[in-house]
Design a protein around this motif. Structure first.
Motif, short mmCIF file in Angstrom:
data_model
loop_
_atom_site.label_atom_id
_atom_site.label_comp_id
_atom_site.label_asym_id
_atom_site.label_seq_id
_atom_site.Cartn_x
_atom_site.Cartn_y
_atom_site.Cartn_z
N ASN A 152 0.93 -1.10 0.03
CA ASN A 152 0.01 -0.08 0.00
C ASN A 152 0.77 1.26 -0.02
O ASN A 152 1.81 1.39 0.94
N ASN A 153 0.35 2.23 -1.03
CA ASN A 153 1.01 3.72 -0.71
C ASN A 153 0.17 4.54 -0.83
O ASN A 153 -1.05 4.49 -1.45
N ILE A 154 0.18 5.58 -0.03
CA ILE A 154 -0.93 6.43 0.42
C ILE A 154 -0.44 7.89 0.24
O ILE A 154 0.74 8.21 1.06
N GLU A 155 -0.83 8.74 -0.56
CA GLU A 155 -0.11 10.22 -0.68
C GLU A 155 -1.42 11.16 -0.59
O GLU A 155 -2.59 10.91 -1.02
N MET A 156 -0.93 12.67 -0.60
CA MET A 156 -2.09 13.60 -0.58
C MET A 156 -1.36 14.59 -1.35
O MET A 156 -0.52 14.97 -1.48
N ILE A 173 1.96 9.94 2.67
CA ILE A 173 1.48 9.55 4.09
C ILE A 173 2.11 8.32 4.57
O ILE A 173 2.45 8.05 5.69
N MET A 174 1.83 7.25 3.79
CA MET A 174 2.54 5.78 4.05
C MET A 174 3.31 5.38 2.90
O MET A 174 2.84 5.21 1.89
N THR A 201 7.26 5.96 6.90
CA THR A 201 6.86 7.06 6.69
C THR A 201 7.43 8.24 7.10
O THR A 201 8.65 7.81 7.55
N ARG A 202 7.16 9.45 6.80
CA ARG A 202 8.22 10.42 7.10
C ARG A 202 7.15 11.54 7.99
O ARG A 202 6.10 11.74 7.45
N LEU A 203 7.73 12.14 9.06
CA LEU A 203 7.01 13.12 9.67
C LEU A 203 7.87 14.39 9.88
O LEU A 203 8.83 14.29 10.18
N PHE A 204 6.96 15.47 9.69
CA PHE A 204 7.62 16.87 9.82
C PHE A 204 8.96 16.90 9.11
O PHE A 204 10.02 17.75 9.11
N LYS A 205 9.13 16.26 7.85
CA LYS A 205 10.00 16.24 6.99
C LYS A 205 11.50 15.75 7.41
O LYS A 205 12.39 15.29 6.41
N LYS A 206 11.82 16.03 8.68
CA LYS A 206 13.06 15.45 9.42
C LYS A 206 13.11 14.08 9.88
O LYS A 206 14.15 13.55 10.30
N ALA A 247 10.88 2.21 14.91
CA ALA A 247 12.16 2.94 14.99
C ALA A 247 11.86 4.36 14.36
O ALA A 247 11.28 4.56 13.18
N MET A 248 12.64 5.47 15.01
CA MET A 248 12.30 6.49 14.47
C MET A 248 13.45 7.44 14.38
O MET A 248 14.51 7.26 15.37
N ASN A 249 13.99 7.93 13.23
CA ASN A 249 15.42 8.67 13.12
C ASN A 249 15.13 10.13 12.53
O ASN A 249 14.37 10.47 11.86
#
Length: 371
Positions: A152-156, A173-174, A201-206, A247-249
């Protein structure tokens, strides 16, 4: 002296479109091994035991497998007239793979042989004629699997506003939320594999986030998994979680803070360079004995270029559950033109130490060190 030759051949035949929407892909792989020695077991009448011996002669073994795959794509999109979010798009990619590998330990191939270890044993023991070789050989056991996966790929699409300028942008989004598993129809037990789920996924660009989970379809007797599906015991609870990991990086560097602030004079002046990477890890593991293990750590690593020749490297990990430092080290490195000096310090843990090393930088003489 042991030696050997290995040949690999993988063939992806042309894909075929079925009913416009499905992609059918056949595959075939072949692998061959050449050996200069062959393993044999001989019986010694005096000791009444079998001993392994090697015969120096050419021996050839091979392995092949075939498979087909069927895949398609399903698109879904929801559009919005009001608000900043203009549309959400969902792409589903289901796939089905069928693979078959014969049992190359069967007598007709001649790659495996049998012997009876002693008079007490009721059954012959199987051994590979290529035992002790460097490159291994064909596997034992027939394997026929049906593998399935759903990706699954989800984008907005959203409206980005800055002053009076409006711009339509895309945001994921995912990424690659995948569920997969397999069914071995030739196995004598445990036909179903665990079900695997992973995504990112990616949060807040960073901040990048990765997660995975494994679910077992079989029941447990408290010590090991048994060949009984959970569904037969409780239809409302067909799976049990065996592990989950998150895991969050994120990372920062001096270069990011200097953007737009440099001028021509800055290029002539050395400025300390640095970068920092942070990782948060949380994992739970449940075995068949129902013993739970928790991994809850915060990791940090970074480099600081103090001068053109001095660098400091830091690696730290903090066990949040046990509230202690683990796997931490500090390195100081000095460039001495033709030589390189390094001081390594591990302040905590089982391998606590400090080590001073002086080595030649040339790749040819890299092994010349003083420590």
């Amino acid at each position: 002296m042991r030696n050997g030759v290995t040949h690999d051949l993988s063939v992806n035949l042309p894909t075929i479109k079925l009913l416009k929407y499905f992609t059918f892909s056949p595959t075939f792989s072949y692998k061959e091994w050449w050996y200069s020695t062959v393993r044999n077991y001989t019986y010694d009448t005096s000791s009444q035991r079998f001993f392994s011996t090697n015969s120096d002669r050419f021996f050839r073994a091979y392995q092949y497998s075939a498979g087909v795959s069927l895949a398609t794509r399903i698109y879904g999109q929801a559009e919005f007239r009001k608000g900043m979010v203009k549309a959400i798009r969902h792409i589903i990619t289901p796939s089905l793979n069928l693979n078959y590998t014969p049992d190359f330990s069967a007598p007709r191939f001649g790659f495996y042989a049998y012997y009876r270890p002693d008079s007490i044993q009721k059954y012959n023991a199987k051994y590979a004629r290529f035992e002790g070789s460097l490159q291994g050989g064909p596997g034992a056991g027939e394997n026929g699997q049906i593998q399935w996966s759903i990706n699954n790929n989800i984008e907005m699409k959203y409206e980005h506003r800055k002053d009076t300028v409006r711009e339509i942008r895309k945001q994921s989004i995912m990424d690659n939320l995948t569920m997969s598993g397999s069914y071995n129809f030739l196995a004598d037990s445990f036909h179903w594999s665990p079900i695997f789920i992973n995504g990112s996924t990616r949060l807040f660009k960073k901040v990048s986030a990765n997660f995975s989970a494994t679910f077992q379809p079989y029941a447990s007797d408290g010590k090991r998994y048994i060949n009984t599906l959970l569904y037969t015991q409780d239809p409302l609870r067909p799976l049990t979680m065996s592990n989950v990991n998150v895991a969050m990086n994120t990372g920062f560097s001096a270069e990011e803070f200097r953007k737009g602030k440099q001028n021509d004079s800055d290029q002539q002046v050395f400025r300390p360079d640095w970068n920092v990477n942070l990782q948060y890890v949380y994992g739970i593991s449940n075995g068949p004995d129902r013993v739970k293990f928790i991994n809850h750590t915060l990791q940090a690593s970074g480099e600081l270029q103090v001068t053109p020749t001095w660098k400091m490297v830091l690696n730290m990990a903090y066990d949040i559950k046990n509230q202690t430092l683990v796997n931490s080290s500090i390195d100081f490195k000095k460039d001495l033109h033709c030589w390189e000096m390094e001081f390594n310090w591990v302040p905590v843990g089982l391998y606590k130490r400090y080590l001073f090393t002086l080595r030649i930088k040339s790749p040819v003489l890299r092994d010349v060190t003083v420590s």
